[in-house]
Design a protein around this motif. Structure first.
Motif, PDB file in Angstrom:
ATOM      1  N   UNK A  69       0.706  -1.201  -0.001  1.00  0.00           N
ATOM      2  CA  UNK A  69       0.038  -0.066   0.024  1.00  0.00           C
ATOM      3  C   UNK A  69       0.902   1.352  -0.247  1.00  0.00           C
ATOM      4  N   UNK A  70       0.867   1.934  -1.063  1.00  0.00           N
ATOM      5  CA  UNK A  70       1.466   3.299  -0.971  1.00  0.00           C
ATOM      6  C   UNK A  70       0.425   4.220  -0.540  1.00  0.00           C
ATOM      7  N   UNK A  71       0.414   5.016   0.356  1.00  0.00           N
ATOM      8  CA  UNK A  71      -0.545   5.857   0.770  1.00  0.00           C
ATOM      9  C   UNK A  71      -0.885   6.842  -0.177  1.00  0.00           C
ATOM     10  N   UNK A 100       4.781   4.932   3.467  1.00  0.00           N
ATOM     11  CA  UNK A 100       3.986   6.284   3.985  1.00  0.00           C
ATOM     12  C   UNK A 100       4.373   7.458   3.025  1.00  0.00           C
ATOM     13  N   UNK A 101       4.006   7.739   1.957  1.00  0.00           N
ATOM     14  CA  UNK A 101       4.377   8.796   1.110  1.00  0.00           C
ATOM     15  C   UNK A 101       4.159  10.090   1.603  1.00  0.00           C
ATOM     16  N   UNK A 113      -4.226   9.127   8.275  1.00  0.00           N
ATOM     17  CA  UNK A 113      -4.645   8.009   7.677  1.00  0.00           C
ATOM     18  C   UNK A 113      -3.613   6.973   7.630  1.00  0.00           C
ATOM     19  N   UNK A 114      -2.217   7.574   7.438  1.00  0.00           N
ATOM     20  CA  UNK A 114      -0.993   6.903   7.410  1.00  0.00           C
ATOM     21  C   UNK A 114      -0.934   6.054   8.882  1.00  0.00           C
ATOM     22  N   UNK A 115      -1.003   6.814   9.913  1.00  0.00           N
ATOM     23  CA  UNK A 115      -0.908   6.188  11.339  1.00  0.00           C
ATOM     24  C   UNK A 115      -2.056   5.027  11.554  1.00  0.00           C
ATOM     25  N   UNK A 116      -3.207   5.176  10.869  1.00  0.00           N
ATOM     26  CA  UNK A 116      -4.053   4.209  11.129  1.00  0.00           C
ATOM     27  C   UNK A 116      -3.899   2.943  10.416  1.00  0.00           C
ATOM     28  N   UNK A 135       7.340   9.835  10.982  1.00  0.00           N
ATOM     29  CA  UNK A 135       6.380   8.600  11.388  1.00  0.00           C
ATOM     30  C   UNK A 135       6.634   7.962  12.793  1.00  0.00           C
ATOM     31  N   UNK A 136       8.018   8.069  13.168  1.00  0.00           N
ATOM     32  CA  UNK A 136       8.985   7.554  14.179  1.00  0.00           C
ATOM     33  C   UNK A 136       8.550   8.739  15.612  1.00  0.00           C
TER      34      UNK A 136
END
Length: 262
Positions: A69-71, A100-101, A113-116, A135-136
């Motif tokens: 999945x490419x976000x 997580x583009x 959305x990415x974090x979900x 993201x970290x």
């Protein structure tokens, strides 16, 4: 920290297993990267399907051997479609890769959305330095879809993200780094023209899913995909020469991946 290249026999064996097993690999990506992503998987020997046609998101992740999945797929699909693909893959035990583009570029709703998706247990999270640092939980440094940080800057962050998420995390750059939170390896090589080809990083996520489809070791799968991509970029550079442009380089990159598989 050790270095691994495509010269490693285990890496070669794993990469060539993609062609030997010809796995079905399903993905959601953005329309900009879809063509190159499909060609990269075909060159390696996998059978790709891309998109959210009809009931594909509810069916294909369970039947596929690997998923990515490419976000940036939210350009064409509701966020819930991405979550459905991730949830179905996780429930079925299909290894899936999250790219997580543009996470951390300032779009708060998108970042949510990415974090979900991270909560739905990806086997591998793969991106550039700015995306993964953000993201970290680090400082947001992205400029749109481009990174403003180097892969060397991201190592401690991806190690933390791996421990937080339970996923293998890979950052691409001048040197790629892959970690499971305990082991971290460097994959050198490649060519600077990779940054001039639209969808090159996105397609590496697809190739990682292809490798995860043929071996039950997400760490080895991620290392294999990155090492093969780096070597294919070097073959492409040799083919087009130092003055070859990014267009001919992109075609030669696919040729390089095909050559490594055969």
């Amino acid at each position: 920290m050790s270095e691994i290249t495509f010269d490693d026999p285990q890496i070669q064996q794993t990469y060539r297993a993609i062609g030997e097993k010809s796995p079905f690999v399903y993905g959601l990506t953005n329309y900009i990267a879809a063509n190159l992503s499909a060609n990269v998987l075909l060159a390696a020997g996998a059978g790709p399907a891309i998109g959210a046609g009809a009931d594909w998101p509810a069916v294909f992740p369970a039947g596929a051997a690997g998923v990515w999945i490419n976000t940036a797929a939210v350009m064409s699909n509701p966020a819930e479609v991405l979550r459905t693909v991730a949830a179905v893959a996780s429930e079925a035990g299909t290894p899936w890769v999250l790219d997580p583009v543009a996470h951390g570029a300032g779009a708060a709703e998108y970042d949510g959305v990415v974090k979900s998706l991270v909560e739905l247990r990806p086997a591998v999270i793969r991106g550039n330095a700015s995306e993964l640092i953000s993201l970290a939980g680090g400082a947001t440094t992205g400029k749109g879809v481009e990174t403003t940080a180097g892969s060397d800057d991201a190592v401690e962050h991806i190690e933390r993200l791996a421990r937080q998420s339970g996923a293998v995390v890979a950052v691409s750059g001048a040197t790629d780094y892959i970690t499971d939170g305990t082991r971290t390896v460097a994959v050198p090589g490649g060519d600077a023209r990779l940054t001039k080809v639209t969808g090159a990083g996105c397609s590496l996520g697809a190739l990682t899913a292809g490798a995860a489809a043929v071996i039950d070791d997400a760490f080895l799968a991620a290392v294999t995909a990155h090492a093969a991509y780096a070597r294919a970029a070097e073959l492409a550079a040799a083919q087009v020469g130092p003055t070859g442009g990014s267009g001919s380089f992109a075609v030669a990159l696919v040729d390089g991946l095909y050559a490594l598989a055969n």
